[in-house]
Design a protein around this motif. Structure first.
Motif, mmCIF file in Angstrom:
data_model
loop_
_atom_site.group_PDB
_atom_site.id
_atom_site.type_symbol
_atom_site.label_atom_id
_atom_site.label_comp_id
_atom_site.label_asym_id
_atom_site.label_seq_id
_atom_site.Cartn_x
_atom_site.Cartn_y
_atom_site.Cartn_z
ATOM 1 N N TRP A 1 38.657 -8.542 2.917
ATOM 2 C CA TRP A 1 39.829 -9.331 3.068
ATOM 3 C C TRP A 1 40.396 -9.462 4.270
ATOM 4 C CZ3 TRP A 1 41.989 -13.011 0.303
ATOM 5 C CH2 TRP A 1 43.258 -13.506 0.582
ATOM 6 N N HIS A 2 40.531 -10.626 5.196
ATOM 7 C CA HIS A 2 40.683 -10.575 6.491
ATOM 8 C C HIS A 2 39.857 -9.406 7.256
ATOM 9 C CE1 HIS A 2 43.871 -13.223 6.572
ATOM 10 N NE2 HIS A 2 44.680 -12.594 5.256
ATOM 11 N N THR B 1 32.364 -16.793 0.009
ATOM 12 C CA THR B 1 33.591 -16.618 0.823
ATOM 13 C C THR B 1 34.491 -17.817 0.212
ATOM 14 O OG1 THR B 1 32.016 -16.385 2.967
ATOM 15 C CG2 THR B 1 34.338 -17.141 3.264
ATOM 16 N N ASP C 1 46.832 -5.801 3.081
ATOM 17 C CA ASP C 1 47.823 -6.958 3.378
ATOM 18 C C ASP C 1 48.981 -7.014 2.247
ATOM 19 O OD1 ASP C 1 48.590 -9.366 3.536
ATOM 20 O OD2 ASP C 1 46.947 -10.494 3.061
ATOM 21 N N GLU D 1 39.882 -15.877 3.202
ATOM 22 C CA GLU D 1 39.836 -14.776 3.770
ATOM 23 C C GLU D 1 39.124 -13.805 2.751
ATOM 24 O OE1 GLU D 1 40.569 -14.293 6.773
ATOM 25 O OE2 GLU D 1 41.313 -16.095 7.125
#
Length: 233
Positions: free
Chosen positions: A152-153, A137, A214, A140
């Motif tokens: 991702w997120h 990790t 994103d 994000e």
């Protein structure tokens, strides 16, 4: 017990040469020259991994993969002579694990096969109750080796094996610059030659995939003349 690889391609020269290479490495190999015969064969006699061409008679690789995915999570590598991103995206969405464009290095294909088989064995071990491997990790970013999963997120980013290994190499030490040679070693192995521009193309595609979920993603930085680094925050 030997692991079995299925090769599906209407080019008999490719079938013969790749089959010989894999057999020399200790694998059992089954070959098919069209999608329909491959579907029948793989349904009745499962294998450990399949290498599929996209353009084939009687049933193309995309339809074959789609039908296979209705039955199993068999690891699949696509071979194609078409260097078009739409084919890669479609293949990955249908469930392909990796994608190699013809003409290709047989050593590269062999390394991708080994990587996918190791990943599959790890997943089976975890499913049987064995101790799970760690999950990386970085802010994000979440990378799960055993599932070959990149988040991702919390949103899934579909990466090929090569792309996954590049992201992992960069994210392992945030802020540290990785040269193209170091990234080649991480993604392909030390004994495989790949042009520097191949890494640039992979990074470009990785960024595009992250920005699809994103549009502010800017965590893979280019240091011109030096290499790339991952910025955690």
């Amino acid at each position: 017990m030997k692991q079995t690889i299925a090769l599906v391609d209407d080019d008999r020269n490719i079938l013969t040469s790749v089959a010989m290479t894999l057999e020399q490495e200790g694998y059992q190999v089954r070959t098919y020259t069209d999608g329909e015969s491959a579907l029948q064969g793989l349904t009745s006699r499962p294998v450990d991994l399949a290498v599929l061409d996209i353009k084939m008679p009687r049933m193309d690789g995309m339809e074959l993969l789609q039908r296979l995915r209705q039955r199993s999570s068999l690891p699949v590598i696509f071979l194609t002579s078409k260097d078009e991103e739409v084919d890669e995206v479609m293949g990955l969405r249908l469930g392909a694990d990796d994608y190699i464009t013809k003409p290709f290095s047989q050593r590269l294909l062999l390394e991708r096969i080994r990587t996918l088989l190791r990943r599959n064995e790890t997943s089976r071990a975890e499913g049987s109750g064995a101790a799970p491997t760690g999950v990386m990790t970085r802010g994000e970013l979440v990378l799960d080796d055993s599932k070959h999963q990149c988040l991702w997120h919390g949103k899934d980013i579909q990466l090929t094996v090569t792309e996954f290994l590049l992201v992992k190499s960069l994210a392992t030490r945030p802020g540290m610059v990785k040269s193209r040679d170091q990234l080649i070693d991480a993604a392909y192995g030390e004994n495989i030659y790949v042009d520097d521009r191949t890494i640039d193309s992979h990074i470009k595609r990785v960024r595009k995939k992250f920005r699809a979920v994103d549009d502010t993603f800017n965590h893979i930085e280019t240091l011109y003349g030096i290499g790339y680094r991952y910025k955690e925050s």
